[in-house]
Write an enzyme that holds these catalytic residues in place. Structure first.
Site, PDB file in Angstrom:
ATOM      1  N   LYS A  68      -2.113  -0.243   9.914  1.00 18.10           N
ATOM      2  CA  LYS A  68      -1.813   0.178   8.536  1.00 18.10           C
ATOM      3  C   LYS A  68      -3.011  -0.095   7.660  1.00 18.10           C
ATOM      4  O   LYS A  68      -3.560  -1.201   7.673  1.00 18.10           O
ATOM      5  CB  LYS A  68      -0.617  -0.637   8.002  1.00 18.10           C
ATOM      6  CG  LYS A  68      -0.247  -0.296   6.571  1.00 18.10           C
ATOM      7  CD  LYS A  68       0.712   0.858   6.522  1.00 18.10           C
ATOM      8  CE  LYS A  68       0.924   1.405   5.125  1.00 18.10           C
ATOM      9  NZ  LYS A  68      -0.135   2.355   4.689  1.00 18.10           N
ATOM     10  N   LYS A  92      -4.586  -9.302   5.908  1.00 17.61           N
ATOM     11  CA  LYS A  92      -3.812  -9.129   4.680  1.00 17.61           C
ATOM     12  C   LYS A  92      -2.337  -8.886   4.989  1.00 17.61           C
ATOM     13  O   LYS A  92      -1.448  -9.466   4.375  1.00 17.61           O
ATOM     14  CB  LYS A  92      -4.406  -7.903   3.962  1.00 17.61           C
ATOM     15  CG  LYS A  92      -3.934  -7.629   2.589  1.00 17.61           C
ATOM     16  CD  LYS A  92      -4.515  -6.297   2.077  1.00 17.61           C
ATOM     17  CE  LYS A  92      -6.032  -6.249   2.101  1.00 17.61           C
ATOM     18  NZ  LYS A  92      -6.569  -5.021   1.444  1.00 17.61           N
ATOM     19  N   LYS A 104      -7.982   1.151   9.186  1.00 16.37           N
ATOM     20  CA  LYS A 104      -8.649   1.692   7.994  1.00 16.37           C
ATOM     21  C   LYS A 104      -9.390   2.954   8.390  1.00 16.37           C
ATOM     22  O   LYS A 104      -9.775   3.109   9.550  1.00 16.37           O
ATOM     23  CB  LYS A 104      -9.665   0.677   7.455  1.00 16.37           C
ATOM     24  CG  LYS A 104     -10.081   0.952   6.036  1.00 16.37           C
ATOM     25  CD  LYS A 104      -9.052   0.380   5.094  1.00 16.37           C
ATOM     26  CE  LYS A 104      -9.488   0.447   3.658  1.00 16.37           C
ATOM     27  NZ  LYS A 104      -8.775  -0.560   2.861  1.00 16.37           N
ATOM     28  N   THR A 188      -1.182  -2.769  -6.627  1.00 19.34           N
ATOM     29  CA  THR A 188      -2.304  -3.660  -6.303  1.00 19.34           C
ATOM     30  C   THR A 188      -2.692  -4.479  -7.535  1.00 19.34           C
ATOM     31  O   THR A 188      -2.871  -5.699  -7.458  1.00 19.34           O
ATOM     32  CB  THR A 188      -3.501  -2.859  -5.761  1.00 19.34           C
ATOM     33  OG1 THR A 188      -3.033  -1.938  -4.774  1.00 19.34           O
ATOM     34  CG2 THR A 188      -4.540  -3.776  -5.142  1.00 19.34           C
ATOM     35  N   ASN A 219      -8.022   2.613  -9.998  1.00 17.78           N
ATOM     36  CA  ASN A 219      -6.585   2.310 -10.012  1.00 17.78           C
ATOM     37  C   ASN A 219      -6.346   0.798 -10.108  1.00 17.78           C
ATOM     38  O   ASN A 219      -5.551   0.337 -10.939  1.00 17.78           O
ATOM     39  CB  ASN A 219      -5.947   2.889  -8.738  1.00 17.78           C
ATOM     40  CG  ASN A 219      -4.544   2.376  -8.523  1.00 17.78           C
ATOM     41  OD1 ASN A 219      -4.342   1.338  -7.907  1.00 17.78           O
ATOM     42  ND2 ASN A 219      -3.562   3.075  -9.056  1.00 17.78           N
ATOM     43  N   SER A 348       3.362  -0.477  -0.102  1.00 20.42           N
ATOM     44  CA  SER A 348       3.294   0.556   0.943  1.00 20.42           C
ATOM     45  C   SER A 348       4.382   0.296   1.988  1.00 20.42           C
ATOM     46  O   SER A 348       5.021   1.219   2.487  1.00 20.42           O
ATOM     47  CB  SER A 348       1.936   0.543   1.651  1.00 20.42           C
ATOM     48  OG  SER A 348       1.014   1.350   0.966  1.00 20.42           O
TER      49      SER A 348
HETATM   50  N1  GLU Z   1      -6.138   0.520   0.528  1.00 21.39           N
HETATM   51  C1  GLU Z   1      -5.281  -0.550   0.186  1.00 21.39           C
HETATM   52  C2  GLU Z   1      -5.840  -1.861   0.689  1.00 21.39           C
HETATM   53  O1  GLU Z   1      -7.017  -1.997   0.915  1.00 21.39           O
HETATM   54  C3  GLU Z   1      -3.835  -0.309   0.565  1.00 21.39           C
HETATM   55  C4  GLU Z   1      -3.567  -0.069   2.006  1.00 21.39           C
HETATM   56  C5  GLU Z   1      -2.156   0.392   2.316  1.00 21.39           C
HETATM   57  O2  GLU Z   1      -1.346   0.467   1.396  1.00 21.39           O
HETATM   58  O3  GLU Z   1      -1.900   0.674   3.475  1.00 21.39           O
HETATM   59  O4  GLU Z   1      -5.147  -2.818   0.830  1.00 21.39           O
END
Ligand code: GLU
Length: 407
Positions: A68, A92, A104, A188, A219, A348
């Site tokens: 994810k 995370k 990613k 976030t 954002n 998410s």
């Molecule tokens: N891009 C965001 C992060 O770096 C969210 C990733 C997600 O929601 O999967 O945490």
């Protein structure tokens, strides 16, 4: 020289592994991604010419659930950056305790140079190439730098066409009317304000009246500014990639700033504010500085000049290991990225969950659950740091890795 984010990530992992006397097999698994995908994306431009872009998806680890993590569109995207970002997602997701692994992706492109049609064709091409390795239970992309709900909806649509069946939860961060969750856009920034608030609370400090400088007004930075301002902090400085401004009284109308930036392209000329240099933003005499843009914003040189007592890392990987040592020596508390910005992926998860159960939670419900998750993760990190006498970053890795080890 620009620090390599993958080396930064490795340094952080090795440090935590030592503190934990980690099982060598798990360390070996976490030291390299499970799978790396690089694709070539030929695109017919509006003028009939053809350009070829590089796309990446890195699946770091899925011990705790599907891979994810976001997808970014930026000219500096490369494999080492995406590898590092996927590693941070594994950590995370374990820390904020959602049943996901880490992944990613990204495309090396400046989306601002593309027309809407070109951007959509590029996104759809990328999705077709990735279709065999993504999916609701396999790997779930989301927005990141320069990507948004509209792009997620294109990915969802193209994925469904390619595999031939509905798959709403193949991405998160979708628009509200298209399967998205209430509160995902704000998540976030709001999550970062909860993490900051909780860490200060545990130290017996109040955020009221504390001055804040925020680097980055995408954002994440813009919502963080709003929520901090609402909770009584004084946001006195803001920057974007082109400009930076300061107001001793504090910025009270963040919406107005957003409108101004949209109309003028930057903050330059914003009334009742003083223009400052972009490279001053993290060394201003304020209580809290917030890197909320890209990696490597806080280098050793900048770290030497930091006057704030707290760094809230809303970007991924903003502090180089050298800078980190300097901040530690100077007693600056760093609230690490894998904690501070984990609110995005927490919501998410709520979106993915709602899609799969066909539920629709209200914004108030989402925010309440987000607050609970952010405070619980912050408490675990703070407690571990106290018990072990280590930094909040080392403690965050210890908590995350212990969860991965217990799977
Ligand atoms: N891009 C965001 C992060 O770096 C969210 C990733 C997600 O929601 O999967 O945490």
């Amino acid at each position: 020289m620009r620090a390599n984010p993958w080396e930064t990530a490795q340094t952080q992992l090795q440090k935590a592994a030592q503190a934990l006397s980690l099982d060598p097999l798990l360390l070996a698994r976490l030291s390299q991604p499970d799978r790396i995908v690089e694709v070539s994306l030929p695109l017919k431009m509006d003028d009939g010419s053809v350009r070829v872009f590089s796309g990446f998806r890195v699946q770091h680890n899925n011990i705790r659930g599907p891979y994810k993590g976001g997808t970014r569109y930026h000219p500096d995207v490369d494999m080492d950056e995406v590898k590092a970002l996927s590693f941070w997602m594994t950590m995370k997701n374990a820390l904020v305790d959602v049943p996901f692994g880490g992944g990613k992706g990204g495309i090396a492109v400046n989306p601002k140079e593309l027309s809407e049609g070109e951007l959509e064709r590029l996104t759809r091409e990328f999705t077709r190439r990735l279709a065999p390795v993504i999916g609701p239970e396999l790997d779930v992309p989301a927005p990141d730098v320069n990507t948004n709900g509209k792009i997620m909806d294109w990915i969802r649509d193209e994925y469904e066409k390619t595999v031939g069946h509905p798959a709403l939860s193949v991405v998160t961060g979708k628009p509200l009317g298209a399967g998205g969750s209430e509160g995902r856009t704000e998540a976030t920034g709001l999550g970062g304000s909860f993490a900051l608030d909780e860490i200060l609370r545990l130290r017996g400090v109040s955020g009221k009246g504390k001055t804040v400088a925020i680097q980055g007004f995408g954002n994440v930075g813009s919502y963080l500014a709003r929520y901090l301002q609402k909770s009584g902090y004084k946001v006195v400085a803001l920057s974007d990639s082109k400009s930076a401004i300061f107001s001793g009284k504090g910025f009270n109308d963040i919406d107005a700033l957003e409108v101004f930036k949209k109309e003028h392209g930057s903050f330059a000329g914003y009334p009742a504010a003083k223009a400052i240099r972009n490279d001053e933003i993290l060394t201003l005499p304020v209580d809290i500085v917030v890197p909320a843009a890209l990696e490597n914003a806080l280098t050793a040189d900048i770290a030497k000049g930091v006057k704030a007592s707290v760094v809230l890392e809303m970007a991924n990987g903003p502090t180089t290991p050298e800078a980190e040592e300097i901040l530690r020596a100077n007693n600056v508390t760093v609230i690490p990225d894998i904690l501070a910005n984990s609110g995005g992926v927490a919501v998410s998860y709520f979106e993915w969950f709602q899609n799969r159960r066909d539920e629709r939670w209200t914004k108030a419900e989402v925010f309440k659950k987000l607050e609970k998750k952010m405070r619980a993760a912050s408490d675990a990190v703070f407690r571990t740091a106290r018990e072990r006498g280590v930094t909040l970053r080392d403690a965050a890795y210890v908590v995350a890795i212990e969860r991965l080890a217990s799977e």
